[in-house]
Design an enzyme around this catalytic site. Structure first.
Site, PDB file in Angstrom:
ATOM      1  N   TYR A 135       0.160  30.306  -0.776  1.00  0.00           N
ATOM      2  CA  TYR A 135      -0.248  28.893  -0.940  1.00  0.00           C
ATOM      3  C   TYR A 135      -0.876  28.688  -2.322  1.00  0.00           C
ATOM      4  CZ  TYR A 135      -3.348  24.821  -0.309  1.00  0.00           C
ATOM      5  OH  TYR A 135      -4.020  23.638  -0.469  1.00  0.00           O
ATOM      6  N   SER A 187      -4.711  22.254  -5.873  1.00  0.00           N
ATOM      7  CA  SER A 187      -5.824  22.853  -5.134  1.00  0.00           C
ATOM      8  C   SER A 187      -6.613  23.763  -6.069  1.00  0.00           C
ATOM      9  CB  SER A 187      -5.293  23.685  -3.959  1.00  0.00           C
ATOM     10  OG  SER A 187      -6.358  24.398  -3.362  1.00  0.00           O
TER      11      SER A 187
END
Ligand code: NAP
Length: 248
Positions: A157, A143
Site C-alpha cells: 500500500y 498517504s
C-alpha cells in the site's frame, strides 16, 4: 452553471467528506463507488437534502470502460468537469512483505495506481486546453505511508502511494501549460473504516500516541485541504503535496 467535481470512492470516509464539503462550496458532485450502492446513495441523499446537487455512479476506477462511463455520466449531468479527486484507495490485511502475493499486488496497485492513472488520463483528455477543454484541477489522495513505508502492515500500500506522489509531480509538469493543476494531499492516521479492512479497527487510537498532536484526524480535516487545492485560492499550486497528519 455550477462547477462540477468527480470524487472517486465518494461513498465512505474521506471521499464522502470531500463530496459533502464540495457540495457545500457549490460544486455539483459525482461520486464513484465500486460496490456499496447503499452507502453511495445515502451520501447523495444527504447532499440533495441540504440543497446540493449530486449523482452516484458505480465504477471501478481500475477498469478503463468504467472510468469512461463515469466521466460520460458526470459530463452528461453537469457539463464539463472542473475537478477530479482521485480518492478511491484500498489496503488489505496487515502482513509482512514475504506474505504478499501477486494477486494481492494486482488488487492494491489496480485501484491505488492504475485507477489513479486511468482517471487522471480521462480527466486530461477532457480538461486540457490542448484537447479543446477549459482546464481544471486534479487532487490525488496519497498517504503519509508513501514516506513512512508501513513496515509489518502494508508496504505494498505504501509503495502504491509513492507511485501516486510521483504521478502527481510528473503529470503536474506535463500539463502545467494546459490549464490543469495537479496536486496531492497526504493524510496521516484518519478515523475511517479503512483500518478495519486492514484487520485492526482500533489502529488509529493505538498509534495516536506517536502523532505529535496525540490524536487521529478526521475525514473533514482532509477534505478541507482537498477543497483548497481544487479551488481558485490555490491557482499557483501545482505538483504540491500537503501533509494532513498532525505532524506525524
Ligand atoms: P474507506 O473508508 O475504506 O473508503 C474507500 C472508498 O473507496 C469507498 O467509497 C470505496 O467504495 C471506494 N473504492 C475502493 N476501491 C475502489 C475502486 N476500485 N473503484 C471505485 N471506488 C473504490 O477509505 P478512506 O480511509 O476514506 O480512504 C480514502 C483515501 O484516503 C484512500 O486513497 C486511502 O488510501 C487514503 N488514506 C486514508 C488514510 C486513513 O487513515 N483513513 C490515511 C492516508 C490515506 P466501495 O465501498 O463501494 O468499495
Amino acid at each position: 452553471m455550477k462547477k462540477s467535481m468527480i470524487v472517486t470512492g465518494g461513498s465512505r470516509g474521506i471521499g464522502a467528506a470531500v463530496a459533502r464539503l464540495a457540495a457545500q462550496r457549490g460544486y455539483a458532485v459525482c461520486i464513484a463507488y465500486r460496490s456499496d450502492a447503499e452507502a453511495a446513495a445515502s451520501v447523495v441523499e444527504d447532499i440533495v437534502t441540504h440543497g446540493g446537487v449530486a449523482l452516484a455512479v458505480k465504477a471501478d476506477t481500475g477498469v478503463e470502460a468504467d472510468v469512461r462511463r463515469l466521466f460520460d455520466a458526470a459530463q452528461a449531468a453537469f457539463g464539463p468537469i472542473d475537478a477530479l479527486v482521485n480518492n478511491a484507495g484500498i489496503l488489505e490485511q496487515q502482513a509482512r512483505v514475504e506474505a504478499i502475493d501477486a494477486a494481492r499486488l494486482s488488487r492494491v496497485f489496480g485501484t491505488n495506481v492504475i485507477g489513479v492513472f486511468l482517471c487522471s488520463a480521462e480527466a486530461v483528455r477532457r480538461m486540457s486546453t490542448k484537447h479543446g477543454g477549459r482546464g481544471g484541477s486534479i487532487v490525488n489522495v496519497s498517504s503519509r505511508a508513501s514516506r513512512l513505508g508501513s513496515p509489518g502492515e502494508y508496504v505494498d500500500y505504501a509503495a502504491s502511494k509513492a507511485a501516486v506522489d510521483t504521478l502527481t509531480i510528473g503529470l503536474a509538469k506535463e500539463v502545467a501549460t494546459e490549464g490543469i493543476r495537479v496536486n496531492a494531499v497526504s493524510p496521516g492516521l484518519i478515523h475511517t473504516e479503512i483500518h478495519a479492512r486492514g484487520g485492526e479497527p482500533g489502529r488509529v487510537d493505538r498509534l495516536a500516541k506517536g502523532v505529535p498532536m496525540q490524536r487521529g484526524g478526521t475525514a473533514e480535516e482532509v477534505a478541507a485541504a482537498v477543497l483548497w487545492l481544487a479551488s481558485d485560492e490555490a491557482t499557483y499550486c501545482t505538483g504540491s503535496n500537503i501533509d494532513v497528519a498532525g505532524g506525524r
